[in-house]
Design an enzyme around this catalytic site. Sequence first.
Site, short mmCIF file in Angstrom:
data_model
loop_
_atom_site.label_atom_id
_atom_site.label_comp_id
_atom_site.label_asym_id
_atom_site.label_seq_id
_atom_site.Cartn_x
_atom_site.Cartn_y
_atom_site.Cartn_z
CG ASP A 101 -38.54 -47.07 36.97
OD1 ASP A 101 -38.38 -45.85 37.16
OD2 ASP A 101 -38.37 -47.92 37.86
CD GLU A 142 -29.52 -37.31 46.81
OE1 GLU A 142 -30.58 -37.81 47.20
OE2 GLU A 142 -28.85 -37.76 45.87
CE LYS A 154 -36.41 -42.39 45.55
NZ LYS A 154 -36.04 -43.68 44.92
CB SER A 165 -34.96 -41.17 37.58
OG SER A 165 -34.92 -40.23 38.64
CE LYS A 192 -25.18 -47.37 43.02
NZ LYS A 192 -25.89 -46.22 43.59
CB VAL A 216 -31.26 -35.86 41.97
CG1 VAL A 216 -30.80 -34.84 40.94
CG2 VAL A 216 -30.06 -36.59 42.56
CG ASP A 275 -33.26 -37.79 39.87
OD1 ASP A 275 -34.18 -37.34 40.57
OD2 ASP A 275 -32.39 -38.58 40.30
N1 PSU Z 1 -28.47 -43.28 42.95
C1 PSU Z 1 -27.56 -43.58 43.89
N2 PSU Z 1 -27.84 -43.28 45.19
C2 PSU Z 1 -29.01 -42.67 45.55
C3 PSU Z 1 -29.94 -42.34 44.51
C4 PSU Z 1 -29.62 -42.66 43.24
O1 PSU Z 1 -26.53 -44.14 43.60
O2 PSU Z 1 -29.23 -42.43 46.73
C5 PSU Z 1 -31.21 -41.63 44.89
C6 PSU Z 1 -31.13 -40.14 44.53
O3 PSU Z 1 -31.82 -39.40 45.51
C7 PSU Z 1 -31.88 -40.07 43.21
C8 PSU Z 1 -32.95 -41.10 43.45
O4 PSU Z 1 -32.43 -38.80 42.94
O5 PSU Z 1 -32.29 -42.15 44.12
C9 PSU Z 1 -33.58 -41.59 42.16
O6 PSU Z 1 -34.67 -42.38 42.47
P1 PSU Z 1 -35.74 -42.77 41.36
O7 PSU Z 1 -35.00 -43.69 40.43
O8 PSU Z 1 -36.81 -43.46 42.14
O9 PSU Z 1 -36.18 -41.49 40.73
MN MN Z 2 -38.42 -44.76 39.08
#
Ligand code: PSU
Ligand code: MN
Length: 305
Positions: free
Chosen positions: A139, A25, A87, A141, A160, A107, A143
């Site tokens: 919230d 990614e 992003k 993701s 995480k 992702v 993903d």
């Molecule tokens: N978790 C990590 N490092 C990252 C991300 C997540 O430890 O860089 C990034 C990845 O690209 C993941 C995105 O797809 O953050 C998720 O963001 P959001 O929660 O805004 O969907």
């Molecule tokens: Mn989010």
Amino acid sequence: MNYNVVLSQEVRQALESGRPVIALESTIICHGMPYPDNVKTALACKRIAERHGAVAAVCAIIKGELHAGLTEEQIEYLGKKGPEVKKVSRRDIAAALARGEDGATTVAGTMFIAHRAGIRVFATGGIGGVHRGAESSMDISADLNELGRTPVAVVCAGPKSILDIGRTLEYLETQGVPVVSFRTDRVPAFYTPDSGYRAPCRADTVEELAAMVDAMAGLDMQSGMVIVNPIPEKYAPDGDKIEKATAKAVKEAERLRLEGRDITPFLLKRISELTDGESLEANIALVYNNVRLAALIAAKTAENK
Ligand code: PSU
Ligand code: MN
């Protein structure tokens, strides 16, 4: 407008001849690590994949085109621009194409591109998940939904600990997404090999993982898989230090009223600062570990064909 994925020559040749390819990614490059570590890490990932028999295709949007496989110059271009590059998750793809913009794919965004390019295995650091407090903020993701609808296997070191890991696992179950722990009974959580949650499924060999990827394709399940690969003990940073830094960073994010896509990049940056770069070092080590495993799986599935 070009809706096809632009492939690098190396990636195109590998795909055409059925040689193993893994996706990487670009959000991690632009928003997950500072310059120049981000570029160095991405280039090292390409070499590690090669050493384990696979071509690594960094996925991103460049000037309104979907790309799988970037040249060193293109990686340097994105890495230098860093957070200036938007992003891009699934919802942002159409706008980036329509406007001819660059995009660092998450992702979810990367899975979308990888699938269109015919790539089935993808390595990264961590996936997004259900955030703590999501029962009111909602919230979650994108993903997780992408994993439920796009047939790509994502190798990561787990969600995480800033996330609600229990609810992330529940959500993935609802989406019909297998979560397979490699050589452990626990679900790892990024900086730590054990989140405290039991693994829904365990695999001990690359052959087993490759057979699962093949089975999902053979059954045409049209959904993804998460393979969680724990950070090797020797690279796991001091848990207490990370926890304290994480708690502090989360409080700061709340005070700054950050929301949506800005939260994860902010936390990553602050945790790295608060741990004097220890978290960044661990982050790089676990990414390499995941690239290695993804390459081995892709090589095995290519053999099975
Ligand atoms: N978790 C990590 N490092 C990252 C991300 C997540 O430890 O860089 C990034 C990845 O690209 C993941 C995105 O797809 O953050 C998720 O963001 P959001 O929660 O805004 O969907
Ligand atoms: Mn989010």
